[in-house]
Design an enzyme around this catalytic site. Structure first.
Site, PDB file in Angstrom:
ATOM      1  N   THR A  18     -31.004  20.539 -60.755  1.00 57.14           N
ATOM      2  CA  THR A  18     -32.105  21.797 -61.313  1.00 57.14           C
ATOM      3  C   THR A  18     -32.929  22.045 -60.361  1.00 57.14           C
ATOM      4  O   THR A  18     -33.331  23.202 -60.413  1.00 57.14           O
ATOM      5  CB  THR A  18     -32.914  20.900 -62.263  1.00 57.14           C
ATOM      6  N   ARG A  22     -31.032  16.600 -54.352  1.00 53.82           N
ATOM      7  CA  ARG A  22     -31.809  15.183 -54.196  1.00 53.82           C
ATOM      8  C   ARG A  22     -31.056  13.997 -53.971  1.00 53.82           C
ATOM      9  O   ARG A  22     -29.995  14.134 -55.023  1.00 53.82           O
ATOM     10  CB  ARG A  22     -32.645  15.104 -55.619  1.00 53.82           C
ATOM     11  N   SER A 113     -39.774  16.092 -55.359  1.00 54.52           N
ATOM     12  CA  SER A 113     -40.938  16.269 -56.291  1.00 54.52           C
ATOM     13  C   SER A 113     -41.647  14.888 -56.890  1.00 54.52           C
ATOM     14  O   SER A 113     -42.054  14.072 -56.139  1.00 54.52           O
ATOM     15  CB  SER A 113     -40.244  16.991 -57.436  1.00 54.52           C
ATOM     16  N   HIS A 114     -41.073  14.810 -58.170  1.00 52.81           N
ATOM     17  CA  HIS A 114     -41.733  13.414 -58.934  1.00 52.81           C
ATOM     18  C   HIS A 114     -41.090  12.299 -58.686  1.00 52.81           C
ATOM     19  O   HIS A 114     -41.423  11.132 -59.216  1.00 52.81           O
ATOM     20  CB  HIS A 114     -41.739  13.826 -60.421  1.00 52.81           C
ATOM     21  N   LYS A 126     -34.687  22.116 -50.954  1.00 49.62           N
ATOM     22  CA  LYS A 126     -34.133  23.126 -51.484  1.00 49.62           C
ATOM     23  C   LYS A 126     -34.579  24.385 -50.879  1.00 49.62           C
ATOM     24  O   LYS A 126     -35.350  24.616 -49.870  1.00 49.62           O
ATOM     25  CB  LYS A 126     -34.539  23.196 -52.809  1.00 49.62           C
ATOM     26  N   ASP A 278     -48.112  16.430 -59.210  1.00 49.02           N
ATOM     27  CA  ASP A 278     -46.887  15.512 -58.711  1.00 49.02           C
ATOM     28  C   ASP A 278     -46.511  15.393 -57.176  1.00 49.02           C
ATOM     29  O   ASP A 278     -47.674  16.047 -56.485  1.00 49.02           O
ATOM     30  CB  ASP A 278     -45.633  15.968 -59.513  1.00 49.02           C
ATOM     31  N   ASP A 280     -44.758  17.281 -55.196  1.00 50.73           N
ATOM     32  CA  ASP A 280     -44.889  18.338 -54.351  1.00 50.73           C
ATOM     33  C   ASP A 280     -45.983  19.296 -54.885  1.00 50.73           C
ATOM     34  O   ASP A 280     -45.962  20.403 -54.603  1.00 50.73           O
ATOM     35  CB  ASP A 280     -43.424  18.998 -54.331  1.00 50.73           C
ATOM     36  N   ASP A 282     -46.269  20.936 -57.804  1.00 46.97           N
ATOM     37  CA  ASP A 282     -45.897  21.988 -58.741  1.00 46.97           C
ATOM     38  C   ASP A 282     -46.301  21.857 -60.290  1.00 46.97           C
ATOM     39  O   ASP A 282     -46.248  22.577 -61.095  1.00 46.97           O
ATOM     40  CB  ASP A 282     -44.670  22.675 -58.619  1.00 46.97           C
ATOM     41  N   ARG A 283     -46.608  20.409 -60.376  1.00 41.66           N
ATOM     42  CA  ARG A 283     -46.575  19.853 -61.866  1.00 41.66           C
ATOM     43  C   ARG A 283     -48.124  19.835 -62.126  1.00 41.66           C
ATOM     44  O   ARG A 283     -48.832  19.604 -61.152  1.00 41.66           O
ATOM     45  CB  ARG A 283     -45.868  18.700 -62.110  1.00 41.66           C
ATOM     46  N   THR A 345     -33.445  25.138 -68.473  1.00 43.21           N
ATOM     47  CA  THR A 345     -34.257  24.167 -67.648  1.00 43.21           C
ATOM     48  C   THR A 345     -34.229  24.444 -66.371  1.00 43.21           C
ATOM     49  O   THR A 345     -33.067  24.483 -65.641  1.00 43.21           O
ATOM     50  CB  THR A 345     -33.997  22.712 -67.942  1.00 43.21           C
ATOM     51  N   GLU A 365     -41.487  22.063 -70.590  1.00 44.75           N
ATOM     52  CA  GLU A 365     -42.119  20.903 -71.302  1.00 44.75           C
ATOM     53  C   GLU A 365     -42.419  19.844 -70.229  1.00 44.75           C
ATOM     54  O   GLU A 365     -43.147  18.887 -70.302  1.00 44.75           O
ATOM     55  CB  GLU A 365     -41.396  20.532 -72.424  1.00 44.75           C
ATOM     56  N   SER A 366     -42.134  19.936 -69.183  1.00 43.65           N
ATOM     57  CA  SER A 366     -42.158  18.840 -67.903  1.00 43.65           C
ATOM     58  C   SER A 366     -43.298  19.132 -67.203  1.00 43.65           C
ATOM     59  O   SER A 366     -43.249  18.871 -65.928  1.00 43.65           O
ATOM     60  CB  SER A 366     -40.671  18.688 -67.204  1.00 43.65           C
ATOM     61  N   LYS A 377     -43.518  26.856 -60.141  1.00 39.02           N
ATOM     62  CA  LYS A 377     -44.681  26.393 -60.881  1.00 39.02           C
ATOM     63  C   LYS A 377     -45.731  25.751 -60.189  1.00 39.02           C
ATOM     64  O   LYS A 377     -45.661  25.578 -58.996  1.00 39.02           O
ATOM     65  CB  LYS A 377     -44.216  25.346 -62.040  1.00 39.02           C
ATOM     66  N   ARG A 497     -32.156  12.976 -71.589  1.00 40.60           N
ATOM     67  CA  ARG A 497     -33.430  13.354 -71.994  1.00 40.60           C
ATOM     68  C   ARG A 497     -33.244  14.046 -73.467  1.00 40.60           C
ATOM     69  O   ARG A 497     -32.111  14.661 -74.007  1.00 40.60           O
ATOM     70  CB  ARG A 497     -33.893  14.620 -71.386  1.00 40.60           C
TER      71      ARG A 497
HETATM   72  C1  VG1 Z   1     -36.705  18.352 -64.329  1.00 42.10           C
HETATM   73  C2  VG1 Z   1     -37.480  18.922 -65.457  1.00 42.10           C
HETATM   74  C3  VG1 Z   1     -37.606  20.408 -65.203  1.00 42.10           C
HETATM   75  C4  VG1 Z   1     -38.078  20.684 -63.904  1.00 42.10           C
HETATM   76  C5  VG1 Z   1     -37.244  19.834 -62.962  1.00 42.10           C
HETATM   77  C6  VG1 Z   1     -38.166  19.895 -61.376  1.00 42.10           C
HETATM   78  O1  VG1 Z   1     -35.283  18.400 -64.210  1.00 42.10           O
HETATM   79  O2  VG1 Z   1     -36.910  18.652 -66.755  1.00 42.10           O
HETATM   80  O3  VG1 Z   1     -38.055  21.243 -66.258  1.00 42.10           O
HETATM   81  O4  VG1 Z   1     -37.785  22.263 -63.605  1.00 42.10           O
HETATM   82  O5  VG1 Z   1     -37.380  18.616 -63.213  1.00 42.10           O
HETATM   83  O6  VG1 Z   1     -39.309  19.752 -61.448  1.00 42.10           O
HETATM   84  P1  VG1 Z   1     -34.253  17.544 -65.178  1.00 42.10           P
HETATM   85  O7  VG1 Z   1     -32.997  18.242 -64.626  1.00 42.10           O
HETATM   86  O8  VG1 Z   1     -34.434  16.338 -64.512  1.00 42.10           O
HETATM   87  O9  VG1 Z   1     -34.440  17.717 -66.535  1.00 42.10           O
HETATM   88  V1  VG1 Z   1     -39.850  19.121 -60.091  1.00 42.10           V
HETATM   89  O10 VG1 Z   1     -41.720  19.097 -60.290  1.00 42.10           O
HETATM   90  O11 VG1 Z   1     -39.368  17.731 -59.957  1.00 42.10           O
HETATM   91  O12 VG1 Z   1     -39.157  20.025 -58.667  1.00 42.10           O
HETATM   92 CO    CO Z   2     -42.442  18.894 -58.612  1.00 40.67          CO
END
Ligand code: VG1
Ligand code: CO
Length: 544
Positions: A18, A22, A113-114, A126, A278, A280, A282-283, A345, A365-366, A377, A497
């Protein structure tokens, strides 16, 4: 500059998900693993000789080593300039801004990220293109294909570069600029929001603020903006020091992981406003005194009130949300007569819409919201947006949310995650769901009548590209939806999910607990996907 060509062999698992590639740190530490992927990216791009590459990450374990490797590879491959965040740090939205502001060719962002960090946890990388946004699928597919055939990579024989001071240095044909990671971003925020008003509202004590940086990248940004520029008290930013292992926590802003913030916001002397970001940056998670705002509601509320923010005073050209995000923002768009797009997504799907000027705001939504100010984001931007709204409306977070529901109705929403499910079991669930879809339309389950059941497929309205299999959705005649997707960011097994949504027009029912209000849909979801039955689990790992 001496350049070495190192022979390598392909790794078969370098398919970006996504949001980039990772994997566990240990996977990235295999000989040539990072190098292969970086060379595959460079090999897939055209025309970067002499151009600028932006480089930075969220500071997690392996960030510094990876940056040193990438500097040497970028030098060997012919980039003309590297802009690097001091300490190897750049939040994802700040990196996006720097790419745009300095007309860079692109950027490499190092983050998972998270996901947790540390020697046994996750790392990620990325590529973002010259619009500052995550590479769209046609690029990521090319990176992966190249990684399957790669047999060598190029690396310059250079000493490690000093990352800890800011300077400009020329090494033969390569200019290296190490910059303060915060300044450009802080300046951008100042150009969007009413900092004068915010300073006044914070200074007078009308807004009391608590921000949890979760020992991740936003600490330095939050300290500069909230404390130095807006005058918030020094203790209003907690967990402000970026740590390589995020203090052992998940840097994931939700009520489960940002528990320190959650406790304070639901305590007797809670501040008026609380937020977290989070790994990085962006959340965002938005809370008020005794209240939590779902990301889907947050997006809708932002869209409905955007005209109160200086940068959006002229209105919005349109809005977009990822498919599993609730339909709350659709109601706002239809009321104001602006287009609303539904994308798969992942932020990479918003880039074309933003570049084409079709949308101004978008979200997922995330815990992700953003606008056309960058192509990622943006966590702190969302926090400032809410602070600016509170200051302008002179209303509490709870009042803003309730007023919105009264006007538009409430899209009661929740996401249930089953993490680290065995791959075979997860595939079995997906197959089982897929086999039911064709026969579901018209079937009645209590008060729910299935209107459609399909797999989401997206045609990009700008370039016509098609993305298939983007989640299974079951929609009901009353507007409710259940959506199933496998995560594309996890590194262990598969994460299922389940997204649940039901519209409630009756204001007397707006204060219901989401899990109670969605109980019938939760049962139906299990009936369709059998995740509990097939895994033997009794409940989701995370409920948001
Ligand atoms: C998740 C979220 C998605 C978001 C992605 C990256 O992806 O659902 O909405 O864009 O993380 O966010 P997935 O494929 O695990 O559902 V971040 O802040 O981790 O770069
Ligand atoms: Co992030």
């Amino acid at each position: 500059m001496q350049i070495e060509i190192i022979t390598t062999h392909p790794y078969n698992d370098q398919n970006p998900g996504t949001s980039g590639l990772r994997k566990k740190v240990k996977v990235f530490q295999q000989p040539g693993y990072l190098e292969n992927f970086v060379q595959s990216i460079f090999d897939s791009l055209d025309g970067y000789a002499g151009k600028t590459l932006v480089l930075g990450g969220d500071g997690r374990y392996f960030n510094r080593q990876a940056i040193q490797i990438i500097i040497k590879m970028a030098a060997a491959n012919g980039f003309g300039e590297l802009i690097i965040g001091q300490g190897g740090l750049l939040s994802t939205p700040a990196a996006s801004n720097i790419i745009r502001k300095y007309n860079a060719f692109g950027g490499l962002i190092l983050s998972a990220s998270h996901n947790p960090g540390g020697p046994d946890e996750d790392f990620g990388i990325k590529y973002n293109a010259d619009n500052g946004g995550p590479a769209p699928e046609k690029y990521t597919t090319a990176f992966y294909q190249r990684s399957q055939a790669i047999d060598c990579y190029k690396i310059a024989q250079l000493e490690d570069i000093d990352l800890d001071s800011t300077y400009i240095r020329q090494i033969e044909g390569l200019k290296i600029k190490v910059i303060d990671p915060v300044s450009d971003y802080a300046e951008l925020m100042q150009s969007i929001f009413d900092f004068g008003l915010l300073k006044q509202s914070i200074g007078s004590g009308y807004i009391t603020l608590l921000f949890d940086a979760m020992c991740a990248i936003t600490g330095p940004y939050a300290k500069r903006i909230f404390i130095d520029m807006l005058g918030a008290k020094p203790d209003s930013v907690i967990n402000a020091e970026p740590l390589e292992d995020f203090g052992g926590h998940h840097p994931d802003p939700n009520l489960a992981h940002a528990h320190e913030l959650a406790e304070r916001m639901f305590s007797d002397n809670a501040p008026t406003f609380g937020a977290a970001s989070d790994g990085d940056g962006d959340r965002n998670m938005i809370t008020g005194c005794q209240v939590f705002v779902t990301p889907s509601d947050s997006l809708a509320i932002m869209a409905a009130n955007a005209h109160l923010i200086p940068a959006y005073a002229g209105g919005l050209s349109g809005v977009a949300r990822s498919m599993p995000t609730s339909q709350a923002v659709d109601r706002v768009a239809s009321k104001y007569g602006i287009p609303c797009y539904e994308t798969p997504t992942g932020w990479k799907f918003f880039g074309n819409l933003l570049d084409a000027g079709k949308i101004t705001l978008c979200g997922e939504e995330s815990f992700g919201t953003g606008s056309n100010h960058v192509r990622e984001k943006d966590g702190l931007w969302a926090v400032l947006f809410w602070l600016n709204l509170i200051a302008r409306k002179r209303q509490s977070v709870a009042d803003i949310v309730h007023e919105h529901w009264q006007k538009f109705g409430r899209d009661i929403y929740s996401r249930h995650d089953y993490e680290a499910v065995e791959i075979e079991i997860a595939n079995g669930i997906v197959e089982h769901l897929r086999s039911q879809l064709p026969g579901l339309a018209g079937q009645v389950f209590g008060e729910y009548i299935v209107k459609y059941a399909d797999e989401f497929s997206y045609v990009d309205p700008v370039d016509g590209s098609i993305s298939k299999n983007q989640g299974m959705r079951i929609g009901f005649t009353n507007g409710s939806r259940i959506i199933f997707r496998l995560s594309g960011t996890g590194t262990v097994g598969a994460t299922l999910r389940i997204y649940l949504e039901r519209f409630e027009a009756d204001a007397s029912k707006h204060d219901q607990d989401a899990q109670v209000a969605l109980a019938d849909l939760i049962d139906l979801a299990e009936r369709f996907c059998e995740v509990k039955k097939r895994t033997g689990r009794t409940e989701p790992d995370v409920i948001t």
